[in-house]
Every structure is written in structure tokens, then in C-alpha cells.
Design an enzyme around this catalytic site. Structure first.
Site, PDB file in Angstrom:
ATOM      1  N   GLU A 168       0.823  -1.211   0.000  1.00 50.71           N
ATOM      2  CA  GLU A 168       0.000   0.000   0.000  1.00 50.71           C
ATOM      3  C   GLU A 168       0.856   1.259   0.000  1.00 50.71           C
ATOM      4  OE1 GLU A 168      -3.477   2.026   2.698  1.00 50.71           O
ATOM      5  OE2 GLU A 168      -3.658  -0.062   2.093  1.00 50.71           O
ATOM      6  N   ASP A 202       0.953   4.024  -3.028  1.00 60.24           N
ATOM      7  CA  ASP A 202       0.641   5.438  -2.806  1.00 60.24           C
ATOM      8  C   ASP A 202       1.731   6.340  -3.374  1.00 60.24           C
ATOM      9  OD1 ASP A 202      -1.701   4.844  -1.503  1.00 60.24           O
ATOM     10  OD2 ASP A 202      -0.877   5.028   0.510  1.00 60.24           O
ATOM     11  N   SER A 254      -7.303   2.581  -2.688  1.00 62.14           N
ATOM     12  CA  SER A 254      -5.980   3.076  -2.308  1.00 62.14           C
ATOM     13  C   SER A 254      -5.157   3.422  -3.537  1.00 62.14           C
ATOM     14  CB  SER A 254      -5.232   2.018  -1.493  1.00 62.14           C
ATOM     15  OG  SER A 254      -5.867   1.795  -0.268  1.00 62.14           O
TER      16      SER A 254
END
Length: 572
Positions: A281, A285, A484
Site C-alpha cells: 500500500e 501510494d 488506495s
């Protein structure tokens, strides 16, 4: 120290200890913070009581002032029709407006000093106070609290939490909104790998979402990059041992970033960046914020939560309340079930978002990856909204996928895309017209008993959330999915628009929603096909809301068409 000074100090200590004894003795005068979580979330196990001498770090949210005035100012600086549009407040302006009263500051500080708290530090706005206490002191201070070690989550995270609600003295209740570091368990990451779609392979296909796919779909040319100056910046936040690696970013850009100018490293890391394994994650990002918002200075807020008593999301909020100069756009892939949070906590966090909006920050949150969600209330099913996605002071990003998985085509709903209606926050005025129109015209509306028709509706916008390539721990990983992914992509595109606004002498976009809804989603690709998931029962059969023309609670106003969105948002 003179004898008189010694006597004075001894007298003060005796007075404070007497006050504490009086507070502890008067158990009947304690008022609990309402709606504290009382049930252990699935997957977490108690390892037993904590050593009474173990150190805790607790954050006390002090009651603020002038919140109605703050709300008015947010509306004024965010509404293009207002003479105050773009005239954002400084951190010092916000502090002067909302800082706690002298009585609140004095009462809380005296209470904590009497309890033996140490290493207390505040923030610029003076509305948070973080202190160290032993477990013994904390349990004496917060009647009912009982601290245990817990372990849970996919990475077997260790935390210290109280499974029981605490109570504040009645004299303190008007001065403290909540105490952080007691109840909230870390939400787990919802980023997932999906199996590769099985379709016939033909010429012209793509094999997963990469920066070049994003740029082609959203009409970004090689010239649509930042200037590389330091007067424009963007940021993402990572929590709970989620780290990015510089080497992964370098490899990702070498594989996927050669067609556009980009920065080779993160400009600034705020907080502790761990040396453990990279998280998918965190890698996602950083890599997609820096490729969508290419060549723009990028910060990473790292709140690892290594101390078992820390709440990393709360630590991130404290950073926002303590820095005068911040990136203009922040993207956060974080969320929790709205019903799992205390009303005091959720209202106070919403106020923190108001403070950010007043300062001209653009906060984007992922809408979540559980569709409309589902929970059972008194044996009846209801949809389950997510927070902070449901806050009226953030821009929430939903998810889409390509109609044909291997072609850059029109987008449809990604069935995981979070969306719905808050059970806490009423519908803000800026979205009244759009939401009423949806409720009136949608041919596939779920039964009204499943959601709060008068609540804040989300998401506001969307972007691709299915089938991304990510480099993590030196390995290219395909088919990573979740909102996400869509959130940093949309955030990077807004950063490019900020670049144009800054270079033309205009203020940055700030809180986007009032303008977004006034302009009826102009500059966005409307997503009109598909529904997201919800309760698996006979009444709704796993279907939540469905997309349609205009705004909907699955993909909001739609996905970005960069040149059109730039034209829409460049002036005034």
C-alpha cells in the site's frame, strides 16, 4: 531554592494531589465518553494485562472554541462565488480562532499534573495535549480503563488498548472531547491482488494499469508535468509499519516512467521511515502519486505506530496541527467503519478536517473497498458507511475499472468501490441538489431502510482502482486493486492543476467539494454503468447502489479528463 519557595511548591503539590484524590473518590461524578467501542474487532486476541509500570502515550483532545465561525470561514474560502474565495487562514489564524479557553487549558493541565503525567507537549493550535503516563496512573486517571496487550491483523500487530470504556470526571467532561490511545484498533489494509482477467488476447491490449495507461486514459500528455519548483507540493500518509523503499521507486520509474519527466526521490519524509519490508500500500501510494502528479515535490508522512499505545492516524492529525507550511494536496488510503468509532472521536476528527480546509489544504480519502458495506442492527441489515470517507470536509475518491479489462476504454464501476450515506453527518448544502436528483431518478435504489437518505453522501469523484502494477521489495507485482490506488492518482492530477494555478498567480484549490458540486462535475468522465457490492441477503442480493448519469454514491461525479478539468478549475 529558598525555604519559602520549597514550602510553596510542597503546598501546590499537596493541593494537586488532594484534587486528584477528590476526583478519584467521587466516582459518581464521572461521565463516560459516549459510544466507546465495547467489542473486540475480529482477528484480535488479548495477551493479558499490561505491567502497571509500563509507559503509555495518551493524547487528550481539548475542547475547542468558535467552531461555527470556523465552519463559516471554510465555506467562504472554498466557494468561488465568495469574495473570500482562496483567502486561506494561516495556522496561526486558526489557532487564534479555535484554541481552547484559558479555563480549559488550566483545568486539564492541573488534572494531568496531579496525576503524575510527564513529557507533556502540545501543538500550535493548543487543542491537543500528548502526555506519558504509567499504566497504573492512566487507570487511576480514567476510571474503568483496563489496559491489555492485543495482537491481530494480517501482520500480527501488537497494540495496548483498553477493552472497557473509560470515564472522565464530571468537572473535566466540558474540557476534553476524547482521550486517544485507549480503544481504537488499527484498521487493516484493504489493498488486494485480484486474479488476472481471462479474456482473449488481441493486438492493442494492455497488461495492467501503469502510469502510461493512467496518462492515456485521463488525457495527460508528456508536457503535463510539474515544473520541479518547491512552491508546489503533494503528500501521502502511511501508517502501521507500511513503508516505501527508495529503491522500489527508482525501479518503478525505470520500468514505467520513462515517457514523462518525474522526480527520482521523495523530497521529504515526515516522521520515522522504517527499514523493514516495504508495504504494497505504501509503495502504491508513493509510486502513483509521483507518476500522476509527475515532477512535483512529494512528501511522505510516516506514522509507523511502533509504540503500542500510539494511534497513527491521530499522530498524522497532530502533525497537520503543528506545521505552518504543508503540501497543498494530501492523499490518504485509510478508513474505518463509521459505527466502530465513538461520536466524540468522529466529530472531533471532522473538526480537524475543517481546520485543514480553512487553511486551503486539499484532503483526499479513499472511499473504501467494501462497496456499500453491510452490518446487522437488531437483526435487520443496513449498509455500513466508512469514515473519514463520510466526512463532509474531505474529497472522497471511489473506484472504477475498464469496461474491457485489457483495453483503455470507457470505465465502469469497480464493484468494491466504497460509497453510501453517512449515519453521523447530515447532507452538506453543497451537495443537496446532486443527491436529491440521484435519489429521485435512480431506477435501482435499495430499500430506504438500508441507508440514511439525509446523510452526507460519498464518494465525490473516482479513478481507476483495478489491476495496477506496483514495485515492492524489488519485485514488480501485478493486478493490485483498491481505492488506495485511485486516491493518489486523483490527488496527483489535482497537484498538476495547482501547478497551473500557482504559475498564473491564483490560490491553490483548497477544499474542492463546494466548487466541484457547483460545476456539476464538469471536466470529469461520467461513469454510468455498474453497481457495487453490499449485503448478501435475499432482499438486496449483494447489490448496493448503481451508477447513473450525473453524481452517484458509487463513483461520484466521475473520473478525471485532465485538459477539461484543468479548464474548469483554473479560473478564478
Amino acid at each position: 531554592m529558598t525555604a519559602d519557595q520549597q514550602k510553596g511548591e510542597m503546598g501546590l503539590r499537596a493541593c494537586l494531589l488532594g484534587l486528584l484524590a477528590l476526583i478519584v473518590a467521587c466516582k459518581c461524578s464521572y461521565n463516560p465518553e459516549p459510544d466507546q467501542r465495547r467489542t473486540l474487532p475480529p482477528g484480535w486476541v488479548s495477551l493479558g494485562r499490561v505491567d502497571p509500570e509500563e509507559e503509555l502515550s495518551l493524547t487528550f483532545a481539548l475542547r475547542q472554541q468558535n467552531l461555527e465561525r470556523l465552519s463559516e470561514l471554510v465555506q467562504a474560502v472554498s466557494d468561488p462565488g465568495s469574495p473570500r474565495y482562496g483567502k486561506y487562514l494561516t495556522l496561526e489564524d486558526v489557532a487564534e480562532l479555535i484554541q481552547p479557553s484559558p479555563l480549559t487549558l488550566h483545568t486539564v493541565q492541573k488534572w494531568l499534573l496531579a496525576a503524575g503525567a510527564w513529557n507533556c507537549h502540545s501543538v500550535t493550535t493548543m487543542d491537543f495535549l500528548t502526555c506519558s503516563l504509567s499504566v497504573r496512573q492512566a487507570e487511576l486517571l480514567l476510571l474503568g480503563a483496563e489496559f491489555h496487550h492485543f495482537v491481530g491483523g494480517p501482520t500480527k500487530t501488537h497494540v495496548v488498548r483498553s477493552p472497557h470504556p473509560y470515564q472522565l470526571p464530571q468537572a473535566l467532561a466540558p474540557h476534553v472531547d476524547f482521550v486517544g490511545g485507549l480503544h481504537r484498533f488499527p484498521p487493516t489494509s484493504s489493498v488486494r491482488q485480484r486474479p488476472e482477467p481471462q479474456v482473449a488476447r488481441t493486438i492493442g491490449l494492455h497488461l495492467g494499469v501503469t502510469p502510461s495507461v493512467i496518462r492515456q486514459r485521463y488525457n495527460l500528455t508528456a508536457r503535463d508535468v510539474g515544473s520541479g519548483t518547491t512552491n508546489n507540493s503533494q503528500a501521502c500518509a502511511q501508517f502501521l509499519e507500511q513503508y516505501f523503499h527508495d529503491s522500489d521507486l527508482i525501479k518503478f520509474m525505470r520500468l514505467f516512467g520513462e515517457s514523462f519527466v518525474h522526480q527520482k526521490s521523495v523530497a521529504h519524509v515526515v516522521g520515522q521511515q522504517g527499514k523493514g519490508l516495504a508495504g504494497i500500500e505504501a509503495s502504491l501510494d508513493v509510486q502513483y502519486l509521483m507518476s500522476a502528479g509527475a515532477n512535483i515535490s512529494t512528501w511522505v508522512y510516516s506514522s509507523p505506530g511502533r509504540h503500542e499505545a500510539q494511534e497513527p492516524f491521530l499522530q498524522w492529525l497532530l502533525l497537520l496541527s503543528n506545521e505552518s507550511s504543508l503540501p497543498h494536496v494530501h492523499t490518504v488510503s485509510y478508513g474505518d467503519d463509521e459505527d466502530s468509532l465513538s461520536s466524540a472521536y468522529i466529530q472531533r476528527v471532522n473538526t480537524e478536517f475543517m481546520k485543514a480546509a480553512a487553511r486551503g489544504l486539499t484532503l483526499l480519502f479513499a472511499s473504501g473497498d467494501s462497496g456499500a458495506g453491510c452490518w446487522s442492527v437488531s437483526g435487520k441489515h443496513r449498509f455500513r458507511p466508512s469514515f473519514p470517507a463520510s466526512s463532509p470536509y474531505v474529497t472522497t475518491v471511489g473506484g472504477t475499472c475498464f469496461q474491457n479489462p485489457f483495453f483503455i476504454t470507457n470505465e465502469i464501476v469497480d464493484y468494491i468501490s466504497g460509497g453510501g450515506f453517512s449515519n453521523v453527518f447530515p447532507r452538506p448544502s453543497y451537495q443537496e441538489e446532486a443527491v436529491v436528483q440521484f435519489l429521485k431518478s435512480s431506477p435501482h435504489l435499495p430499500p430506504s431502510t438500508y441507508f440514511n437518505t439525509s446523510g452526507r453522501a460519498y464518494p465525490d469523484v473516482a479513478a481507476l482502482s483495478d489491476g495496477y502494477w506496483v514495485v515492492s521489495n524489488s519485485m514488480p507485482i501485478p493486478w493490485v486493486s483498491g481505492t488506495s490506488a485511485s486516491t493518489p492518482v486523483f490527488g496527483g492530477i489535482l497537484s498538476l492543476i495547482n501547478e497551473h494555478r500557482i504559475l498564473s498567480g491564483r490560490p491553490t484549490l483548497g477544499f474542492l467539494n463546494p466548487r466541484l458540486y457547483q460545476q456539476h462535475g464538469a471536466g470529469l468522465f461520467d461513469v454510468t454503468h455498474g453497481c457495487h457490492e453490499s449485503c448478501l441477503n435475499e432482499e438486496v442480493e449483494g447489490q448496493g447502489f448503481c451508477s447513473g448519469p450525473g453524481w452517484d454514491p458509487v463513483t461520484g461525479w466521475g473520473t478525471p479528463n485532465f485538459p477539461a478539468l484543468l479548464k474548469t478549475l483554473l479560473n478564478p
